[in-house]
Design a protein around this motif. Structure first.
Motif, PDB file in Angstrom:
ATOM      1  N   ASP A  42     -13.080  -7.371 -18.984  1.00  0.00           N
ATOM      2  CA  ASP A  42     -14.142  -6.806 -19.349  1.00  0.00           C
ATOM      3  C   ASP A  42     -13.874  -5.384 -19.473  1.00  0.00           C
ATOM      4  N   GLY A  43     -12.541  -4.745 -19.830  1.00  0.00           N
ATOM      5  CA  GLY A  43     -12.282  -3.248 -20.050  1.00  0.00           C
ATOM      6  C   GLY A  43     -11.983  -2.777 -18.696  1.00  0.00           C
ATOM      7  N   GLY A  44     -11.832  -3.458 -17.589  1.00  0.00           N
ATOM      8  CA  GLY A  44     -11.509  -2.718 -16.358  1.00  0.00           C
ATOM      9  C   GLY A  44     -10.161  -3.630 -15.755  1.00  0.00           C
ATOM     10  N   VAL A  45      -9.876  -2.959 -14.533  1.00  0.00           N
ATOM     11  CA  VAL A  45      -8.568  -3.784 -13.787  1.00  0.00           C
ATOM     12  C   VAL A  45      -8.976  -3.761 -12.544  1.00  0.00           C
ATOM     13  N   THR A  46      -8.448  -4.762 -11.808  1.00  0.00           N
ATOM     14  CA  THR A  46      -8.418  -4.710 -10.185  1.00  0.00           C
ATOM     15  C   THR A  46      -6.801  -5.156  -9.741  1.00  0.00           C
ATOM     16  N   PRO A  47      -6.214  -4.644  -8.736  1.00  0.00           N
ATOM     17  CA  PRO A  47      -6.932  -3.704  -7.975  1.00  0.00           C
ATOM     18  C   PRO A  47      -6.952  -2.428  -8.622  1.00  0.00           C
ATOM     19  N   VAL A  48      -7.542  -1.465  -8.019  1.00  0.00           N
ATOM     20  CA  VAL A  48      -7.624   0.096  -8.407  1.00  0.00           C
ATOM     21  C   VAL A  48      -6.947   0.918  -7.290  1.00  0.00           C
ATOM     22  N   GLY A  49      -5.928   1.136  -7.153  1.00  0.00           N
ATOM     23  CA  GLY A  49      -5.308   2.398  -6.399  1.00  0.00           C
ATOM     24  C   GLY A  49      -4.746   1.835  -4.958  1.00  0.00           C
ATOM     25  N   ASP A  50      -4.575   0.443  -4.970  1.00  0.00           N
ATOM     26  CA  ASP A  50      -3.959  -0.102  -3.793  1.00  0.00           C
ATOM     27  C   ASP A  50      -2.723   0.416  -3.406  1.00  0.00           C
TER      28      ASP A  50
END
Length: 118
Positions: A42-50
């Protein structure tokens, strides 16, 4: 006194042997890759900054699950661009020297994960 010396020498030998075995077990465990799960949806990503600590030369599996094609940028030396399709793909990388390696999506302008190689 002679018995004490023999007993002490035997104890030292036993401790040295046990320490040697422990080292072998650690080396055997280092063959397993560190798995970093990355999900694009949905246009995002996980993780972010781990941040993830790894050992120099240890295999790292980047397990990418995505709802559309894209690309990861691994800021190592040399830099790597890993293109992926929709679905799930695994990329194996190694960090050859100590330091920090950012893995990011330039499309999203985001650092996904930073590998700290020791």
């Amino acid at each position: 006194m002679g018995r004490r010396l023999v007993g002490a020498a035997g104890a030292l030998l036993l401790i040295g042997t046990m320490a040697g075995c422990g080292g072998d077990e650690e080396a055997a465990g280092s063959d397993e890759p560190v798995v970093v799960e990355i999900t694009f949806a949905d246009g995002g990503v996980t993780p972010v900054g781990d941040r993830v600590e790894v050992q120099v030369g240890e295999p790292v599996d980047l397990e990418v699950t995505a709802d559309e094609a894209g690309e990861l940028h691994v800021h190592s030396d040399p830099e790597q661009e890993l293109a992926f399709d929709a679905g799930t793909e695994t990329f194996e990388i190694e960090i050859p020297r100590p330091g920090r390696v950012d893995i990011e999506s330039h499309d999203l302008d985001q650092v996904i994960v930073t590998l700290i190689a020791q």
